[in-house]
Enzyme design. Structure first.
Site, short mmCIF file in Angstrom:
data_model
loop_
_atom_site.label_atom_id
_atom_site.label_comp_id
_atom_site.label_asym_id
_atom_site.label_seq_id
_atom_site.Cartn_x
_atom_site.Cartn_y
_atom_site.Cartn_z
N ASP A 112 0.90 -1.17 0.04
CA ASP A 112 0.02 0.19 0.13
C ASP A 112 0.84 1.22 0.03
O ASP A 112 1.86 1.08 0.65
CB ASP A 112 -0.78 0.06 1.37
CG ASP A 112 -2.26 0.26 1.00
OD1 ASP A 112 -3.03 0.09 -0.03
OD2 ASP A 112 -2.84 0.92 1.76
N TYR A 172 2.25 4.84 1.26
CA TYR A 172 2.18 5.72 2.39
C TYR A 172 1.11 6.50 2.71
O TYR A 172 0.61 7.05 1.40
CB TYR A 172 3.39 6.40 2.82
CG TYR A 172 4.71 5.72 2.94
CD1 TYR A 172 5.09 4.49 3.78
CD2 TYR A 172 6.00 5.68 1.88
CE1 TYR A 172 6.16 3.82 3.97
CE2 TYR A 172 6.90 5.04 2.01
CZ TYR A 172 7.26 4.15 2.88
OH TYR A 172 8.29 3.34 3.05
N HIS A 179 9.43 -9.32 5.76
CA HIS A 179 9.10 -8.28 5.70
C HIS A 179 10.20 -7.16 6.33
O HIS A 179 10.33 -7.30 7.41
CB HIS A 179 7.91 -7.82 5.85
CG HIS A 179 7.46 -6.43 5.22
ND1 HIS A 179 7.57 -5.15 5.88
CD2 HIS A 179 6.69 -5.96 4.13
CE1 HIS A 179 7.04 -4.37 5.28
NE2 HIS A 179 6.54 -4.78 4.07
#
Length: 221
Positions: free
Chosen positions: A65, A67, A187
């Site tokens: 997504d 920021y 991640h």
């Protein structure tokens, strides 16, 4: 449907632009930008494609997504606009880069220099409403970016796909590993990195080694 995007991408993705879901997605995004504050700025929604033409892609990094804070998103995943504080995930990316290839941690969090060298910095969702993470998910962007990955996997050869975290791994599950190098890890977010799933993956040096082995210029990270 006429979408302003780099010519190679326009040709590769023309079928998507003409599909019903993409027309509906376009209407939704236009309405959102008209009635709410959204990121990135409208003229940067397709920045990843403009900075990294289809036939010049060497590496693909998948984000999720944009920021959603003011002055951050610039259309490139994990990247922030010049002069903006580096978010925690980006700080961890730079720390791994420093450890892996022994280069100084960049002062700027703007990753445009990577994009200009052939690193496609692709978010799964290309827009978001301010301060509302995930607000533009499940509106069609994911189908579009799946088509981007599929097109690269099918029509190109010798690319490096960097899949960081569970979401990216799932999104990249259909990449043809007989034609491309796929590197996976945790991640770079603090939660994952602090558990030992990020640091030490050496993705930057592994990427460059693969590019050199395949006769391509490595990335100046």
């Amino acid at each position: 449907m006429d979408v302003k995007i780099e010519a190679g991408w326009k040709e590769a993705l023309q079928d998507e632009f003409n599909k019903k879901y993409f027309r509906e997605l376009t209407s939704f995004v236009r309405q959102e930008y008209k009635t709410h504050r959204c990121f990135p700025p409208g003229n940067q929604i397709f920045s990843a494609f403009m900075h990294t033409p289809f036939h010049k892609v060497k590496v693909v990094i998948l984000g999720q997504d944009p920021y959603h804070g003011p002055g951050q998103a610039n259309g490139l995943c994990f990247s922030v606009t010049e002069g903006t504080a580096k978010p925690p995930s980006l700080q961890n990316i730079f720390q791994e880069l420093h450890t892996d290839v022994k280069r100084p941690i960049p002062q700027s969090g703007n990753l445009q220099p990577w994009a200009d060298q052939g690193v496609l910095l692709l978010n799964a969702t290309l827009t978001v409403r301010a301060h509302q993470a995930g607000s533009h998910q499940n509106k069609g962007w994911e189908q579009f970016t799946d088509a981007v990955i599929e097109s690269l996997s099918e029509k190109r050869k010798g690319l490096v796909f960097l899949l960081w975290g569970g979401y990216a791994k799932r999104k990249g599950a259909k990449i043809d590993t007989s034609k491309h190098l796929v590197l996976s890890s945790g991640h770079p977010s603090p939660l994952s990195a602090n558990r030992g799933y990020w640091f030490g993956n050496k993705h930057f040096s592994k990427t460059n080694n693969y590019l050199k082995e395949n006769g391509q210029r490595p990335i100046d990270w």
